[in-house]
Design a protein around this motif. Structure first.
Motif, short mmCIF file in Angstrom:
data_model
loop_
_atom_site.label_atom_id
_atom_site.label_comp_id
_atom_site.label_asym_id
_atom_site.label_seq_id
_atom_site.Cartn_x
_atom_site.Cartn_y
_atom_site.Cartn_z
N ARG A 1 0.60 -0.99 0.19
CA ARG A 1 0.31 0.19 -0.52
C ARG A 1 0.49 1.52 -0.38
N ALA A 2 0.54 2.39 -0.02
CA ALA A 2 1.52 3.41 -0.15
C ALA A 2 2.02 4.32 0.72
N THR B 1 14.65 3.49 -8.43
CA THR B 1 13.52 3.55 -7.20
C THR B 1 12.29 4.21 -6.96
N ALA B 2 12.64 5.45 -7.28
CA ALA B 2 11.02 6.05 -7.21
C ALA B 2 10.10 5.77 -8.61
N PHE B 3 10.98 5.68 -9.95
CA PHE B 3 9.57 4.85 -11.05
C PHE B 3 9.56 3.43 -10.83
N THR B 4 10.11 2.28 -9.59
CA THR B 4 9.75 1.54 -9.67
C THR B 4 8.40 1.50 -8.86
N TRP B 5 9.01 1.85 -7.83
CA TRP B 5 7.69 2.32 -6.74
C TRP B 5 6.11 2.67 -7.50
N ALA B 6 6.53 3.73 -8.27
CA ALA B 6 5.03 4.26 -9.26
C ALA B 6 4.42 2.97 -9.56
N ARG B 7 5.30 2.12 -10.24
CA ARG B 7 4.76 1.22 -10.74
C ARG B 7 4.03 0.58 -9.64
N LEU B 8 4.85 -0.28 -8.76
CA LEU B 8 4.05 -1.20 -7.78
C LEU B 8 3.47 -0.25 -7.01
N MET B 9 2.29 1.01 -7.51
CA MET B 9 1.69 1.13 -6.78
C MET B 9 0.73 0.84 -8.33
N SER B 10 0.76 1.53 -9.29
CA SER B 10 -0.02 1.72 -9.91
C SER B 10 -0.60 0.66 -10.48
N PRO B 11 -2.04 0.92 -10.64
CA PRO B 11 -3.27 -0.26 -11.17
C PRO B 11 -3.22 -0.87 -12.67
N ASP B 12 -2.37 0.15 -13.14
CA ASP B 12 -2.64 -0.25 -14.40
C ASP B 12 -1.19 -0.89 -15.66
N ASN C 1 3.52 -5.70 -9.77
CA ASN C 1 2.93 -5.93 -8.25
C ASN C 1 4.00 -6.82 -7.21
N MET C 2 3.37 -6.33 -5.67
CA MET C 2 4.15 -7.06 -4.68
C MET C 2 3.32 -7.00 -3.42
#
Length: 147
Positions: free
Chosen positions: A9-10, A36-47, A51-52
């Protein structure tokens, strides 16, 4: 202790970043902050396909399993790729890595994915002992070309 396994979760960002940095240090593979920021953004994106799942004990993040599923030419269905698995060093040996893999296997089965796969370094004996308890390594060698 049996951890709770759940989706990230965020509000998990700081705890994940702490473990992510330890993971990068373990593999001696520094990354720029923007990656790292890009990875986190992707992990949080429903699109995103990325996933994590997290192993947590209350507010403490003990480990993570970053995964994605994709189409396969080898089965009539999708595969699940466990891209990154990491457990806080202080928590290793307590079954958290196994709990994360078991959780991902159950999730993949529930979604109808046909196979779960991952890789690790040849010299990562501790991780390989866990992985070998699930299935033998398949003899493949990975090649990675930077573009």
């Amino acid at each position: 202790m049996t951890p709770t396994i759940r989706d990230a979760r965020a509000e998990d960002e700081a705890g994940w970043r702490r473990l992510w940095q330890a993971y990068l240090t373990f593999y001696d593979h520094p990354l720029p902050e923007e990656t790292t920021a890009f990875t986190w953004a992707r992990l949080m994106s429903p699109d995103s396909a990325l996933n994590m799942r997290l192993a947590v004990n209350g507010p403490d993040i003990l480990g993570f399993a970053i995964h994605q599923h994709h189409a396969s030419t080898w089965v009539a269905g999708d595969d699940c790729y466990l891209e990154d698995l990491f457990v806080d060093e202080a928590q290793r040996g307590g079954g958290i890595g196994r709990a994360l893999i078991d959780d991902l296997r159950a999730l993949a089965r529930a979604k109808g994915w046909k196979r779960l796969y991952w890789h690790t370094g040849r010299d990562n004996a501790r991780a390989r002992a866990l992985y070998d308890s699930y299935t033998p390594e398949d003899g493949h060698v990975r090649y990675r070309m930077t573009l």
